[in-house]
Design a protein around this motif. Structure first.
Motif, short mmCIF file in Angstrom:
data_model
loop_
_atom_site.label_atom_id
_atom_site.label_comp_id
_atom_site.label_asym_id
_atom_site.label_seq_id
_atom_site.Cartn_x
_atom_site.Cartn_y
_atom_site.Cartn_z
N SER A 1 -68.00 103.14 20.09
CA SER A 1 -67.54 103.14 18.70
C SER A 1 -66.90 101.80 18.38
O SER A 1 -65.95 101.37 19.07
CB SER A 1 -66.53 104.26 18.47
OG SER A 1 -67.13 105.53 18.65
N ALA A 2 -67.40 101.14 17.35
CA ALA A 2 -66.93 99.79 17.04
C ALA A 2 -67.60 99.29 15.77
O ALA A 2 -68.58 99.88 15.29
CB ALA A 2 -67.26 98.82 18.18
N VAL A 3 -67.07 98.20 15.25
CA VAL A 3 -67.79 97.41 14.26
C VAL A 3 -68.69 96.45 15.03
O VAL A 3 -68.23 95.77 15.96
CB VAL A 3 -66.82 96.63 13.36
CG1 VAL A 3 -67.59 95.67 12.44
CG2 VAL A 3 -65.98 97.58 12.54
N TYR A 4 -69.95 96.42 14.66
CA TYR A 4 -70.93 95.56 15.31
C TYR A 4 -71.27 94.40 14.38
O TYR A 4 -71.67 94.62 13.23
CB TYR A 4 -72.19 96.36 15.66
CG TYR A 4 -71.98 97.26 16.85
CD1 TYR A 4 -71.20 98.42 16.74
CD2 TYR A 4 -72.53 96.95 18.09
CE1 TYR A 4 -70.99 99.24 17.85
CE2 TYR A 4 -72.32 97.76 19.20
CZ TYR A 4 -71.55 98.90 19.06
OH TYR A 4 -71.33 99.72 20.15
N TYR A 5 -71.07 93.20 14.91
CA TYR A 5 -71.36 91.98 14.17
C TYR A 5 -72.59 91.30 14.76
O TYR A 5 -72.76 91.26 15.99
CB TYR A 5 -70.22 90.98 14.28
CG TYR A 5 -68.91 91.36 13.67
CD1 TYR A 5 -67.87 91.87 14.46
CD2 TYR A 5 -68.67 91.19 12.31
CE1 TYR A 5 -66.64 92.19 13.90
CE2 TYR A 5 -67.45 91.51 11.75
CZ TYR A 5 -66.44 92.01 12.55
OH TYR A 5 -65.23 92.33 11.99
N CYS A 6 -73.42 90.72 13.91
CA CYS A 6 -74.39 89.74 14.38
C CYS A 6 -73.84 88.35 14.06
O CYS A 6 -73.08 88.17 13.10
CB CYS A 6 -75.77 89.94 13.79
SG CYS A 6 -75.88 89.78 11.99
N ALA A 7 -74.21 87.40 14.87
CA ALA A 7 -73.74 86.03 14.69
C ALA A 7 -74.84 85.07 15.12
O ALA A 7 -75.69 85.40 15.95
CB ALA A 7 -72.47 85.79 15.51
N ARG A 8 -74.80 83.89 14.56
CA ARG A 8 -75.80 82.87 14.83
C ARG A 8 -75.21 81.75 15.68
O ARG A 8 -74.03 81.42 15.55
CB ARG A 8 -76.25 82.28 13.48
CG ARG A 8 -77.37 81.27 13.55
CD ARG A 8 -77.57 80.58 12.22
NE ARG A 8 -76.67 79.44 12.06
CZ ARG A 8 -76.83 78.48 11.14
NH1 ARG A 8 -77.85 78.57 10.30
NH2 ARG A 8 -75.98 77.47 11.04
N SER A 9 -76.01 81.17 16.54
CA SER A 9 -75.62 79.93 17.19
C SER A 9 -76.81 78.99 17.23
O SER A 9 -77.96 79.42 17.10
CB SER A 9 -75.08 80.16 18.61
OG SER A 9 -76.13 80.49 19.50
N HIS A 10 -76.53 77.73 17.39
CA HIS A 10 -77.59 76.76 17.61
C HIS A 10 -78.13 76.96 19.02
O HIS A 10 -77.56 77.69 19.83
CB HIS A 10 -77.05 75.35 17.42
CG HIS A 10 -76.62 75.08 16.01
ND1 HIS A 10 -77.42 74.42 15.09
CD2 HIS A 10 -75.48 75.40 15.34
CE1 HIS A 10 -76.78 74.35 13.94
NE2 HIS A 10 -75.60 74.93 14.06
N ARG A 11 -79.23 76.30 19.32
CA ARG A 11 -79.94 76.57 20.57
C ARG A 11 -79.43 75.74 21.74
O ARG A 11 -80.19 75.06 22.43
CB ARG A 11 -81.45 76.36 20.37
CG ARG A 11 -82.07 77.38 19.44
CD ARG A 11 -83.58 77.20 19.32
NE ARG A 11 -83.92 75.91 18.72
CZ ARG A 11 -85.17 75.55 18.45
NH1 ARG A 11 -86.17 76.36 18.76
NH2 ARG A 11 -85.42 74.38 17.90
N TYR A 12 -78.12 75.76 21.94
CA TYR A 12 -77.55 75.17 23.15
C TYR A 12 -76.29 75.96 23.47
O TYR A 12 -75.66 76.54 22.61
CB TYR A 12 -77.27 73.67 22.98
CG TYR A 12 -76.26 73.32 21.89
CD1 TYR A 12 -76.67 73.17 20.56
CD2 TYR A 12 -74.92 73.11 22.19
CE1 TYR A 12 -75.76 72.83 19.57
CE2 TYR A 12 -74.00 72.78 21.20
CZ TYR A 12 -74.44 72.64 19.90
OH TYR A 12 -73.53 72.31 18.91
#
Lengths: 120, 110
Positions: free
Chosen positions: A91-102
């Protein structure tokens, strides 16, 4: 403008399954890595998974390995998190996040999160 | 299992300087762990402050700085302001495509 919008969070019974989505816009999806991070109520952030958005590789935290699967649909610019055998502690808040490819890249854009509640 | 450690809470006076740290349950943090720092206010998504040890994210004031101090990563805030009151998280890259967040530090400015 970069936007990440999570959806799919809901209440589910222990042992159940759920698929979360993260719709991405404002950037070229396949040229970034994407991550899932969760935060239980009143608790800290926990990194869960990463995927190279062309779908070639994904990694997982030990706490979810074997139960959760991350995938990406580059045609729809959408990230998914398939969650199986859910437990109360998921049970939680689920976040998506972006990063660069390194590996030194920050998680530079985050969605606003979607709430998953696992309860009978 | 590797645990990333942070002070659970800290307080600082307005105008003061504070250093938050990010360590490992076993071993030392180096630049090879690409430490990064995020702040989060209640109900909001985290925002990047520092990445790759000491690179400030766009728009972050130079009151915030990152470094390696001894065997830990560190976030230093100088000239603390009331709106610096927040939760601060570090994250380390452990290799093999695995990242781990610290437990977070709740900073109070009073």
């Amino acid at each position: 403008e970069v936007l990440l919008v999570e959806s799919g969070g809901t209440s589910v019974q222990p042992g159940g399954s759920l698929r979360l989505s993260c719709a991405a816009s404002g950037f070229t999806f396949t040229t970034y890595w994407m991550h899932w991070v969760r935060q239980a109520p009143g608790k800290g952030l926990v990194w869960l998974s990463h995927i190279q958005s062309d779908g070639t590789s994904s990694t997982y935290a030990d706490s979810v390995k074997g139960r959760f699967t991350t995938s990406a649909d580059s045609a729809r610019n959408t990230l998914f998190l398939q969650m199986n055998s859910l437990r109360a502690e998921d049970s939680a808040v689920y976040y998506c996040a972006r990063s660069h490819r390194y590996y030194g890249s920050p998680f530079d854009f985050w969605g606003q999160g979607t709430l998953v509640t696992v309860s009978s | 299992q590797t645990v990333v450690t942070q002070e659970p809470s800290f307080s600082v006076s307005p105008g003061g300087t504070i250093t938050l740290t990010c360590g490992l349950s076993s071993g030392s943090v180096s630049t090879n762990y690409y430490p990064s720092w995020y702040r989060q206010t209640p109900g909001q998504a985290p925002r990047t402050l520092i990445y790759s040890t000491n690179t400030r994210s766009s728009g972050v004031p130079d009151r915030f700085s990152g470094s390696i101090l001894g065997n830990k990563a560190a976030l230093t805030i100088t000239g603390a302001q009331a709106d610096d009151e927040s939760d601060y998280y570090c994250v380390l890259y452990l290799g093999n495509g695995i990242w781990v967040f610290g437990g977070g530090t709740k900073l109070t400015v009073l």
